[in-house]
Design an enzyme around this catalytic site. Structure first.
Site, PDB file in Angstrom:
ATOM      1  N   TYR A  26     -12.784  26.109   1.576  1.00  0.00           N
ATOM      2  CA  TYR A  26     -13.484  25.479   0.455  1.00  0.00           C
ATOM      3  C   TYR A  26     -13.040  26.105  -0.855  1.00  0.00           C
ATOM      4  O   TYR A  26     -12.772  25.413  -1.828  1.00  0.00           O
ATOM      5  CB  TYR A  26     -14.992  25.621   0.635  1.00  0.00           C
ATOM      6  CG  TYR A  26     -15.805  24.927  -0.428  1.00  0.00           C
ATOM      7  CD1 TYR A  26     -16.056  23.567  -0.346  1.00  0.00           C
ATOM      8  CD2 TYR A  26     -16.313  25.631  -1.518  1.00  0.00           C
ATOM      9  CE1 TYR A  26     -16.792  22.921  -1.325  1.00  0.00           C
ATOM     10  CE2 TYR A  26     -17.049  24.998  -2.501  1.00  0.00           C
ATOM     11  CZ  TYR A  26     -17.294  23.640  -2.397  1.00  0.00           C
ATOM     12  OH  TYR A  26     -18.026  23.000  -3.371  1.00  0.00           O
TER      13      TYR A  26
ATOM     14  N   PRO B  63     -18.587  15.403  -7.575  1.00  0.00           N
ATOM     15  CA  PRO B  63     -19.839  15.854  -6.950  1.00  0.00           C
ATOM     16  C   PRO B  63     -19.787  15.609  -5.446  1.00  0.00           C
ATOM     17  O   PRO B  63     -19.285  14.571  -5.005  1.00  0.00           O
ATOM     18  CB  PRO B  63     -20.911  14.987  -7.620  1.00  0.00           C
ATOM     19  CG  PRO B  63     -20.227  14.011  -8.493  1.00  0.00           C
ATOM     20  CD  PRO B  63     -18.765  14.268  -8.483  1.00  0.00           C
ATOM     21  N   HIS B  64     -20.269  16.570  -4.678  1.00  0.00           N
ATOM     22  CA  HIS B  64     -20.178  16.423  -3.222  1.00  0.00           C
ATOM     23  C   HIS B  64     -21.268  17.194  -2.513  1.00  0.00           C
ATOM     24  O   HIS B  64     -21.734  18.209  -3.021  1.00  0.00           O
ATOM     25  CB  HIS B  64     -18.806  16.906  -2.723  1.00  0.00           C
ATOM     26  CG  HIS B  64     -18.512  18.325  -3.118  1.00  0.00           C
ATOM     27  ND1 HIS B  64     -17.925  18.640  -4.320  1.00  0.00           N
ATOM     28  CD2 HIS B  64     -18.722  19.509  -2.492  1.00  0.00           C
ATOM     29  CE1 HIS B  64     -17.784  19.947  -4.411  1.00  0.00           C
ATOM     30  NE2 HIS B  64     -18.283  20.518  -3.313  1.00  0.00           N
ATOM     31  N   THR B  65     -21.637  16.724  -1.352  1.00  0.00           N
ATOM     32  CA  THR B  65     -22.577  17.467  -0.519  1.00  0.00           C
ATOM     33  C   THR B  65     -22.571  16.929   0.909  1.00  0.00           C
ATOM     34  O   THR B  65     -22.130  15.810   1.168  1.00  0.00           O
ATOM     35  CB  THR B  65     -24.020  17.393  -1.070  1.00  0.00           C
ATOM     36  OG1 THR B  65     -24.823  18.366  -0.399  1.00  0.00           O
ATOM     37  CG2 THR B  65     -24.662  16.023  -0.855  1.00  0.00           C
TER      38      THR B  65
END
Ligand SMILES: [Zn+2]
Lengths: 113, 151
Positions: A26, B63-65
């Site tokens: 990540y 944006p990410h999740t």
């Protein structure tokens, strides 16, 4: 949705976020993660955890050690942790997500999507 | 992978949002989630932004999740002609958004691989410098498809 399930989902979503934020893969993507903000998120996690009945949190943590997560979505009647198919009579119930339930096969806490 | 995630009904050609929170809300609209699930996903996205902006600079934000309430990986692309203040790393307004959401236990690290592809795609779009100049939605979608094929 049951209040405890909602909190368990928040807990799991934060745990997945923290796990990502700390992984090499990540980090190599170049997203900004600020240490002090990660610490804040960890505190928030503890606050949520402390508002969940102790027995449930204990079970969640135990599952997390075993599977890397404590709660899993059931998608198309299949537990996404162990891939067991739920019988139609269970999957078509109308009172889903009203109380904490476990997968009868792997024991993980389930969320019906 | 990324090409398969690009869908016409998940593109917002002219975003209305003026603020960060409005942008997140607008971007999750095309996912057609129930109120209950939308609330959870929005909260997760806000928490992610709280640990560092996903506005990577050059007018782009990703944006990410992951969330338990999601049953599949989804990508929403949003374009804002005026730009949105998104606390981007370079302080500049964001004109192009890539929202990536996924279930928590998406097999292996497919989510991270896809996120990497989205980031590469975003960088290619910056190089091309055309994304704000497309004539219409159709041309914009074509440009996205084209760039997706290159990553
Ligand atoms: Zn199971």
């Amino acid at each position: 949705m049951d209040d405890v399930i909602e909190k368990l989902i928040a807990l799991n979503d934060i745990d997945a976020m923290l796990k990502d934020a700390e992984s090499e893969e990540y980090r190599s993507l170049g997203f900004e993660t600020k240490e002090e903000c990660i610490e804040k998120l960890k505190k928030m996690r503890e606050e949520i955890a402390s508002s969940i009945p102790r027995q449930v949190v204990k079970r969640y943590e135990k599952l997390r050690r075993k599977y890397g997560r404590g709660i899993a979505p059931v998608v198309n009647s299949v537990c996404t942790n162990c891939f067991m198919q739920f019988p139609t009579e269970v999957a078509s119930r109308t009172d889903k997500n009203q109380k904490v339930e476990f997968c009868p096969n792997c024991g993980i806490i389930i969320y019906w999507t | 992978m990324i090409g398969e995630l690009l869908k016409k009904d998940r593109i917002i050609y002219n975003m209305k949002a003026k603020s960060k929170d409005e942008a997140l809300k607008e971007l999750i609209e095309p996912l057609n989630l129930s109120d209950e699930r939308r609330k959870v996903v929005l909260e997760a996205l806000r928490k992610r932004e709280a640990i560092g902006s996903t506005g990577i600079g050059h007018g782009i934000a990703i944006p990410h999740t992951r969330s338990v309430v999601l049953d599949s990986v989804a990508l929403v692309v949003g374009r804002s002609k005026e730009g949105v203040d998104f606390d981007a790393l370079d302080g500049k307004p964001v004109h192009l958004f890539f929202l990536l959401v996924a279930p928590p236990n998406d097999p292996g690290t497919k989510y991270l691989i896809t996120l990497g592809e989205v980031a590469r795609m975003a960088k290619k779009l910056i190089e091309k410098d055309e994304y704000l100049k497309t004539a219409d939605e159709e041309a914009f979608f074509k440009l996205l498809k084209e760039v997706a094929g290159e990553v």
